[in-house]
Write a protein that holds these residues in place. Structure first.
Motif, PDB file in Angstrom:
ATOM      1  N   GLN A 183       4.235  -2.006  -2.566  1.00 47.93           N
ATOM      2  CA  GLN A 183       4.241  -3.320  -1.939  1.00 47.93           C
ATOM      3  C   GLN A 183       2.875  -3.980  -2.070  1.00 47.93           C
ATOM      4  N   ALA A 189       1.241  -4.967   3.075  1.00 41.85           N
ATOM      5  CA  ALA A 189       2.295  -3.973   2.812  1.00 41.85           C
ATOM      6  C   ALA A 189       2.776  -3.312   4.096  1.00 41.85           C
ATOM      7  N   THR A 214       6.115  -3.910   5.733  1.00 45.36           N
ATOM      8  CA  THR A 214       7.261  -3.317   5.031  1.00 45.36           C
ATOM      9  C   THR A 214       8.020  -2.385   5.970  1.00 45.36           C
TER      10      THR A 214
END
Lengths: 144, 143
Positions: free
Chosen positions: B10, B55, B58
Motif C-alpha cells: 500500500q 498505508a 488499510t
C-alpha cells in the motif's frame, strides 16, 4: 485417437496432453481418470453408508467439525475432513474458502464485486463465495 | 507477515500515486507554459513517509470479503477521508502547497488518483473473471 506414452523418472514430471476436436463424454472421462476425479466417495445418508459418484458432487462444506457433501439436490454427511478430501479428490475440486471445496465443473459463472469478493453461481443456481486468497490456486487448476 | 506485506504494498502504491499526481500536474503546467516546479530536499522523503503512514488506514479493510455492500460503502468513505486527511496533513507540513489554489489542486489530484486506483482494481477483477469464466466454460458438466 493416437496415444503416446513416455516413461519419466519423477512423478512431478508426469503430464498428460489430450488434443481433441471437442470435449466429448469420453474425453471428460479420460480427464477424470487421469486427474483422479473419477470413482466414488463413501458418504452417509440417513445412517447408511453409500458410495457417491464424485462427478455428482457440487460442493463440500465443513460445519462444526462435520463435513457435508452436496449434490444437485441432496446432502450427505462424510467422515473425512476437508483437508483430507482436498487431497483425495484433487483435480477440479478446489478449496474456495476456509470451509468449502467446490467442484469447478459445476460452476455456471463467477462474478467479482468491487470489494474483491468473488461469487460463483453453480449449475443448480446455488451461490458459493470464493475467497480471494484461493483464486490463485483455482486459476492454477484451470491452467490460467 | 501478511500485514507487513500489505502495508508495504500500500505504501508503494500511495507513494507512486503521489509521484504520478505531481508528475502529471507538472507536465500539464509545463505544456501550458506555466512555471516549472522545483523539489526541496525533503520532498521525496515526504512522499515515502506519506506512503507509509497512508498505508496504516488499510487496517480499515480487514475482513473485507465478509463485508456487506453497506459496510463496504461506509468503510470506503472512511478510508478515503482518513487517507485524504493524512495526505493533506503531509502536504501542509512539507509545503506541497502554500496557497489555496495549491490546496485545491492537491485535493482534486488526490480524489482522481483514489478513484483511479479503485477503477483499475475493478477492471483487473473483471478481466480475471472473464479468464476464469472462459476456462470454466471449457470444462463445465452438462446437467
Amino acid at each position: 485417437m493416437h496415444v503416446d506414452y513416455e516413461q519419466v523418472d519423477d512423478s512431478s514430471k508426469e503430464y498428460a496432453v489430450i488434443k481433441a476436436t471437442e470435449m466429448t463424454e469420453n474425453v471428460k472421462s479420460a480427464i477424470d481418470l487421469l486427474m483422479g476425479t473419477s470413482g466414488c466417495l463413501p458418504v452417509i445418508k440417513e445412517g447408511s453408508n453409500i458410495l457417491l459418484n464424485k462427478t455428482r458432487i457440487y460442493y463440500i462444506e465443513s460445519v462444526d467439525k462435520k463435513t457435508f457433501v452436496y449434490t444437485k439436490d441432496e446432502c450427505f454427511e462424510c467422515k473425512y475432513r476437508l483437508y483430507e478430501l482436498e487431497e483425495m479428490l484433487g483435480g477440479y475440486f478446489a478449496r474456495c474458502a476456509k470451509a468449502f471445496i467446490v467442484n469447478l465443473r459445476k460452476i455456471k459463472s463467477i462474478n467479482s464485486d468491487l470489494s474483491g469478493r468473488m461469487e460463483s453461481v453453480l449449475l443448480n443456481d446455488e451461490k458459493i463465495i470464493i475467497a480471494r486468497s484461493y483464486v490463485k490456486e483455482i486459476k492454477r487448476r484451470l491452467d490460467i | 507477515m501478511k500485514i507487513i506485506k500489505t502495508i508495504l504494498l500500500q505504501a508503494m502504491m500511495i507513494s507512486y500515486g503521489i509521484l504520478a499526481e505531481i508528475g502529471i500536474s507538472v507536465a500539464i503546467t509545463h505544456l501550458m507554459g506555466g512555471e516549472s516546479m522545483t523539489l526541496e530536499w525533503y520532498h521525496p522523503l515526504s512522499f515515502v513517509l506519506c506512503g507509509l503512514l497512508g498505508a496504516i488506514p488499510t487496517y480499515i479493510w480487514r475482513n473485507m470479503e465478509s463485508l456487506t455492500k453497506r459496510q463496504f460503502a461506509v468503510r470506503l468513505i472512511l478510508h478515503c477521508l482518513v487517507l485524504y486527511a493524512i495526505v493533506m496533513l503531509f502536504g501542509y507540513v512539507f509545503k506541497w502547497y502554500t496557497m489555496p489554489d495549491g490546496f485545491i489542486a492537491v485535493s482534486v489530484g488526490f480524489f482522481i488518483v483514489y478513484a483511479f486506483v479503485w477503477v483499475a482494481t475493478y477492471f483487473f477483477y473483471r478481466q480475471e473473471d472473464k479468464a476464469i469464466n472462459a476456462a470454466i466454460d471449457k470444462i463445465r458438466d452438462e446437467e
